[in-house]
Write an enzyme that holds these catalytic residues in place. Structure first.
Site, PDB file in Angstrom:
ATOM      1  N   LYS A   1       9.137   4.809  18.204  1.00 48.28           N
ATOM      2  CA  LYS A   1       8.528   5.938  18.802  1.00 48.28           C
ATOM      3  C   LYS A   1       9.120   7.007  19.615  1.00 48.28           C
ATOM      4  O   LYS A   1       8.981   6.950  20.760  1.00 48.28           O
ATOM      5  CB  LYS A   1       7.103   5.537  19.266  1.00 48.28           C
ATOM      6  CG  LYS A   1       6.131   4.736  18.378  1.00 48.28           C
ATOM      7  CD  LYS A   1       5.019   4.755  18.877  1.00 48.28           C
ATOM      8  CE  LYS A   1       4.066   4.224  17.698  1.00 48.28           C
ATOM      9  NZ  LYS A   1       3.212   2.701  17.835  1.00 48.28           N
ATOM     10  N   ASP A  61       0.990  -1.190  -0.074  1.00 45.88           N
ATOM     11  CA  ASP A  61       0.086  -0.071  -0.008  1.00 45.88           C
ATOM     12  C   ASP A  61       0.724   1.335  -0.079  1.00 45.88           C
ATOM     13  O   ASP A  61       0.355   2.384   0.559  1.00 45.88           O
ATOM     14  CB  ASP A  61      -1.027   0.030   1.180  1.00 45.88           C
ATOM     15  CG  ASP A  61      -0.223  -0.433   2.745  1.00 45.88           C
ATOM     16  OD1 ASP A  61       1.023  -0.551   2.385  1.00 45.88           O
ATOM     17  OD2 ASP A  61      -0.948  -0.476   3.570  1.00 45.88           O
ATOM     18  N   ASP A  94       1.674   6.297   2.608  1.00 43.18           N
ATOM     19  CA  ASP A  94       1.227   4.964   2.956  1.00 43.18           C
ATOM     20  C   ASP A  94      -0.448   5.020   2.858  1.00 43.18           C
ATOM     21  O   ASP A  94      -0.904   5.749   3.662  1.00 43.18           O
ATOM     22  CB  ASP A  94       1.746   4.714   4.475  1.00 43.18           C
ATOM     23  CG  ASP A  94       0.845   3.625   5.152  1.00 43.18           C
ATOM     24  OD1 ASP A  94       0.093   3.016   4.602  1.00 43.18           O
ATOM     25  OD2 ASP A  94       1.356   3.224   6.340  1.00 43.18           O
TER      26      ASP A  94
HETATM   27  P1  GTP Z   1      -4.669  -2.059   8.591  1.00 43.69           P
HETATM   28  O1  GTP Z   1      -5.518  -3.224   9.141  1.00 43.69           O
HETATM   29  O2  GTP Z   1      -5.543  -1.083   8.135  1.00 43.69           O
HETATM   30  O3  GTP Z   1      -3.446  -1.759   9.540  1.00 43.69           O
HETATM   31  O4  GTP Z   1      -4.015  -2.562   7.117  1.00 43.69           O
HETATM   32  P2  GTP Z   1      -3.196  -3.813   6.799  1.00 43.69           P
HETATM   33  O5  GTP Z   1      -3.761  -4.942   7.118  1.00 43.69           O
HETATM   34  O6  GTP Z   1      -2.740  -3.877   5.441  1.00 43.69           O
HETATM   35  O7  GTP Z   1      -1.755  -3.766   7.626  1.00 43.69           O
HETATM   36  P3  GTP Z   1      -0.490  -2.691   7.408  1.00 43.69           P
HETATM   37  O8  GTP Z   1      -0.897  -1.285   6.697  1.00 43.69           O
HETATM   38  O9  GTP Z   1       0.313  -2.672   8.696  1.00 43.69           O
HETATM   39  O10 GTP Z   1       0.173  -3.565   6.428  1.00 43.69           O
HETATM   40  C1  GTP Z   1       1.521  -3.130   5.650  1.00 43.69           C
HETATM   41  C2  GTP Z   1       1.332  -4.208   4.378  1.00 43.69           C
HETATM   42  O11 GTP Z   1       1.668  -5.488   4.714  1.00 43.69           O
HETATM   43  C3  GTP Z   1       0.071  -4.192   3.593  1.00 43.69           C
HETATM   44  O12 GTP Z   1       0.208  -4.099   2.032  1.00 43.69           O
HETATM   45  C4  GTP Z   1      -0.618  -5.466   3.973  1.00 43.69           C
HETATM   46  O13 GTP Z   1      -1.208  -6.093   2.862  1.00 43.69           O
HETATM   47  C5  GTP Z   1       0.729  -6.271   4.244  1.00 43.69           C
HETATM   48  N1  GTP Z   1       0.374  -7.100   5.410  1.00 43.69           N
HETATM   49  C6  GTP Z   1       0.108  -6.889   6.732  1.00 43.69           C
HETATM   50  N2  GTP Z   1       0.158  -8.244   7.558  1.00 43.69           N
HETATM   51  C7  GTP Z   1      -0.006  -9.074   6.393  1.00 43.69           C
HETATM   52  C8  GTP Z   1      -0.051 -10.436   6.597  1.00 43.69           C
HETATM   53  O14 GTP Z   1      -0.047 -11.191   7.529  1.00 43.69           O
HETATM   54  N3  GTP Z   1       0.196 -11.396   5.527  1.00 43.69           N
HETATM   55  C9  GTP Z   1       0.708 -10.683   4.070  1.00 43.69           C
HETATM   56  N4  GTP Z   1       0.569 -11.602   3.156  1.00 43.69           N
HETATM   57  N5  GTP Z   1       0.658  -9.507   4.287  1.00 43.69           N
HETATM   58  C10 GTP Z   1       0.594  -8.603   5.038  1.00 43.69           C
END
Ligand code: GTP
Length: 318
Positions: free
Chosen positions: A154, A104, A212
């Site tokens: 942080k 993202d 982001d």
């Molecule tokens: P929020 O629930 O809104 O925090 O979004 P998110 O689930 O996408 O979490 P975050 O933005 O912290 O994740 C950063 C990136 O890592 C994103 O592109 C997510 O799709 C990916 N990501 C986070 N956790 C996982 C996971 O457990 N597995 C995979 N395959 N990708 C993950």
């Protein structure tokens, strides 16, 4: 060469949109985030490995038979493995130095230059770094002669080791992926990088932009940034006020569009004013002023809206 794109998160901060469309398939300027990322990969990366948990079926359907110029491998996770565990789960498809992206992020980091530096420094890992004014909400790195010596979570104002934060774009040698225990929920940022700090982990600070796109505000901002020079100059049925993008299949009548309005495929709107807003596919609208919203797909509106996410599964103001 392979690039792993982490696209398995729940996208909770973009609910209720992500109840209908998984975050990686939400569009940025009318192209799904993940497709945009694959298309932007430098030529040396001929394979994109998508690490997927939430949204697996939608992702398979989207990429089935679609040619976007790279080999696509979808690697499913039975349960969310976190950023590190998800990368480790892709290891069988990796043949050498690998790029890894948070699915993202929208950045101007130059991956070719980053790769040149990674090879020149013989790094085990290179992290793209973005400078922020106030790092107290983030984790920062201590950087010396290009090497990351330690991470600081942080930091209180005045105690920060730098203003450089992790921008979710990495180049990694297989030995770093091999350090991640398999089939466990692991955060690459918290559990693995601190172990490599001071021992071949390098930083690549870059300038330009870094978004982001995981929150409503930043998702809108990422969309506006992605219009770039491809905006719509004129459209029958609409007066365009500032950078905007209208899909060729949209039908508009008596509308004022922009600045920063993105209108998706098969949208039909009459007598609407749309500003700083993303309208997803198949939306119908009549007689409304819409500002700072994300709306769709496939719903109708007939009232004014401001700062709201509107999806078939409900609406949430932000
Ligand atoms: P929020 O629930 O809104 O925090 O979004 P998110 O689930 O996408 O979490 P975050 O933005 O912290 O994740 C950063 C990136 O890592 C994103 O592109 C997510 O799709 C990916 N990501 C986070 N956790 C996982 C996971 O457990 N597995 C995979 N395959 N990708 C993950």
């Amino acid at each position: 060469m392979e690039a792993i794109i982490l696209v398995g998160g729940l996208g909770t901060r973009l609910r209720p949109l992500t109840h209908t469309v998984p975050k990686p398939l939400l569009p940025l300027a009318n192209v799904p985030m993940v497709e945009r990322m694959v298309r932007n990969l430098p030529e040396v990366f001929d394979t994109a490995i998508l690490a997927v948990n939430y949204g697996l079926d939608e992702m398979k359907i989207y990429f089935e038979g679609r040619d976007i110029g790279k080999k696509i491998i979808i690697v499913p996770e039975e349960k969310p493995l976190g950023t590190g565990g998800a990368m480790r789960n892709c290891i069988d498809h990796v043949t050498g130095t690998t790029a890894v992206f948070n699915g993202d992020v929208v950045t101007s980091a130059d991956l070719n230059k980053m790769l040149e530096q990674h090879i020149r420094t013989k790094a085990k890992g290179t992290l793209a770094l973005w400078e922020v004014e106030d790092p107290s909400r983030f984790g920062v790195v201590e950087l010396k002669n290009g090497q990351i010596l330690q991470f600081q979570e942080k930091p209180e104002r005045g105690t920060e080791l730098s203003n450089l934060i992790n921008a979710g774009t990495y180049l990694l040698e297989p030995e770093v992926l091999e350090m991640i225990p398999p089939n466990q929920k692991i955060s690459i940022e918290r559990d693995i990088y601190p172990q490599v700090a001071g021992n071949g982990l390098y930083g690549f600070p870059f300038e330009g932009y870094f978004i982001d796109s995981g929150t409503p505000e930043s998702y809108l901002e990422a969309n506006f940034k992605s219009i770039g020079n491809n905006g719509t100059a004129a459209h029958s049925g609409a007066s365009i006020r500032g950078p905007s993008l209208i899909h060729e299949s949209a039908v508009l009548q008596d509308c004022i569009i922009g600045p920063n309005a993105i209108i998706g495929p098969n949208v039909k709107m009459e007598k609407c004013v749309i500003r700083r807003t993303v309208i997803l596919s198949d939306v119908k609208g009549y007689g409304s002023v819409i500002e700072d919203c994300v709306i769709g797909p496939a719903i109708s509106f007939e009232k004014d809206l401001s700062r709201t996410l509107v999806s078939p599964k409900g609406s949430i103001p932000f």
